[in-house]
Design an enzyme around this catalytic site. Sequence first.
Site, PDB file in Angstrom:
ATOM      1  N   ARG A 113       2.671 -40.795  17.704  1.00 37.70           N
ATOM      2  CA  ARG A 113       1.385 -40.733  17.017  1.00 37.70           C
ATOM      3  C   ARG A 113       1.235 -39.395  16.283  1.00 37.70           C
ATOM      4  NH1 ARG A 113      -3.678 -41.287  20.875  1.00 37.70           N
ATOM      5  NH2 ARG A 113      -3.198 -39.117  21.279  1.00 37.70           N
ATOM      6  N   ARG A 131      -0.086 -34.596  13.329  1.00 38.21           N
ATOM      7  CA  ARG A 131      -0.961 -33.766  14.169  1.00 38.21           C
ATOM      8  C   ARG A 131      -0.119 -32.740  14.912  1.00 38.21           C
ATOM      9  NH1 ARG A 131      -5.059 -37.702  17.326  1.00 38.21           N
ATOM     10  NH2 ARG A 131      -4.927 -35.981  18.789  1.00 38.21           N
ATOM     11  N   ARG A 190     -13.753 -36.295  34.837  1.00 37.86           N
ATOM     12  CA  ARG A 190     -12.333 -36.012  34.711  1.00 37.86           C
ATOM     13  C   ARG A 190     -11.788 -35.296  35.940  1.00 37.86           C
ATOM     14  NH1 ARG A 190     -11.387 -36.400  29.244  1.00 37.86           N
ATOM     15  NH2 ARG A 190      -9.248 -36.044  28.530  1.00 37.86           N
TER      16      ARG A 190
HETATM   17  P1  ADP Z   1      -7.257 -37.423  25.670  1.00 33.83           P
HETATM   18  O1  ADP Z   1      -6.416 -37.114  24.468  1.00 33.83           O
HETATM   19  O2  ADP Z   1      -6.736 -36.854  26.940  1.00 33.83           O
HETATM   20  O3  ADP Z   1      -7.694 -38.854  25.769  1.00 33.83           O
HETATM   21  P2  ADP Z   1     -10.049 -36.748  25.115  1.00 33.83           P
HETATM   22  O4  ADP Z   1     -10.193 -37.165  23.711  1.00 33.83           O
HETATM   23  O5  ADP Z   1     -10.735 -37.550  26.171  1.00 33.83           O
HETATM   24  O6  ADP Z   1      -8.524 -36.544  25.473  1.00 33.83           O
HETATM   25  O7  ADP Z   1     -10.521 -35.219  25.290  1.00 33.83           O
HETATM   26  C1  ADP Z   1      -9.941 -34.185  24.506  1.00 33.83           C
HETATM   27  C2  ADP Z   1     -10.125 -32.837  25.195  1.00 33.83           C
HETATM   28  O8  ADP Z   1     -11.528 -32.583  25.410  1.00 33.83           O
HETATM   29  C3  ADP Z   1      -9.502 -32.723  26.581  1.00 33.83           C
HETATM   30  O9  ADP Z   1      -8.137 -32.405  26.537  1.00 33.83           O
HETATM   31  C4  ADP Z   1     -10.360 -31.601  27.200  1.00 33.83           C
HETATM   32  O10 ADP Z   1      -9.968 -30.323  26.733  1.00 33.83           O
HETATM   33  C5  ADP Z   1     -11.732 -31.888  26.640  1.00 33.83           C
HETATM   34  N1  ADP Z   1     -12.531 -32.751  27.553  1.00 33.83           N
HETATM   35  C6  ADP Z   1     -12.943 -34.030  27.318  1.00 33.83           C
HETATM   36  N2  ADP Z   1     -13.645 -34.511  28.357  1.00 33.83           N
HETATM   37  C7  ADP Z   1     -13.683 -33.509  29.294  1.00 33.83           C
HETATM   38  C8  ADP Z   1     -14.246 -33.390  30.585  1.00 33.83           C
HETATM   39  N3  ADP Z   1     -14.906 -34.411  31.170  1.00 33.83           N
HETATM   40  N4  ADP Z   1     -14.081 -32.217  31.240  1.00 33.83           N
HETATM   41  C9  ADP Z   1     -13.424 -31.198  30.689  1.00 33.83           C
HETATM   42  N5  ADP Z   1     -12.846 -31.238  29.471  1.00 33.83           N
HETATM   43  C10 ADP Z   1     -12.975 -32.382  28.770  1.00 33.83           C
END
Ligand code: ADP
Length: 186
Positions: free
Chosen positions: A127, A133, A90
């Site tokens: 959503r 949510r 990320r």
């Molecule tokens: P999104 O709703 O952005 O698709 P994800 O489901 O991928 O989010 O991730 C939800 C949360 O988990 C992120 O907002 C972050 O806080 C944390 N997270 C997920 N992957 C990472 C990562 N590679 N590095 C840091 N935080 C992460």
Amino acid sequence: MGRKLLLLGPPGAGKGTQAQHIAKLLGIPHISTGDMLRQAVADETELGMQAKAIMEAGDLVPDDLVTALVIERLAQPDAACGYLLDGYPRNAAQADTLTDTYGDDVFDTAIAVDVESEELVRRILQRAEEQDRADDTEDVIRNRLNIYRADTEPLIGYYRDRDRLAEVDGVGSVDEVFGRIVEALR
Ligand code: ADP
């Protein structure tokens, strides 16, 4: 040897849905750091307790915590013949960690799905309303998007430089976008 894929895209681009379709089509595990972290929060593990408030604010969980999770997951036998990684890397530090650990062949293709920001905010708010949510407030969504544009989007250039990039337009129905992804993976 199966495919080793990365799915990149902003929150609200429909990554989770596309990831499930791609993983099923190719018979590879869908590895989502968001899902793994949400599970850790639900299970109230040490990691989950550290990550909970950070995730609720839409900020990034510290690199070392997420990296440990991913490296452990990639070592599982089902990932030996390919995987679809979703949510990691990320930022540039996480991308460097993967390249340093596994080499440039950690991915054969990085699929970047893009949708412009205002459309994303609209989708996520809708959503949030449908699923009730309350955590998805507009401030949190904008914070997540800003972090995506600042920290994650530059990875598109990172994988383009390594000749791994496939760019896909994320506007359209789930089937349309999936069709574009399948085409891009040929
Ligand atoms: P999104 O709703 O952005 O698709 P994800 O489901 O991928 O989010 O991730 C939800 C949360 O988990 C992120 O907002 C972050 O806080 C944390 N997270 C997920 N992957 C990472 C990562 N590679 N590095 C840091 N935080 C992460």
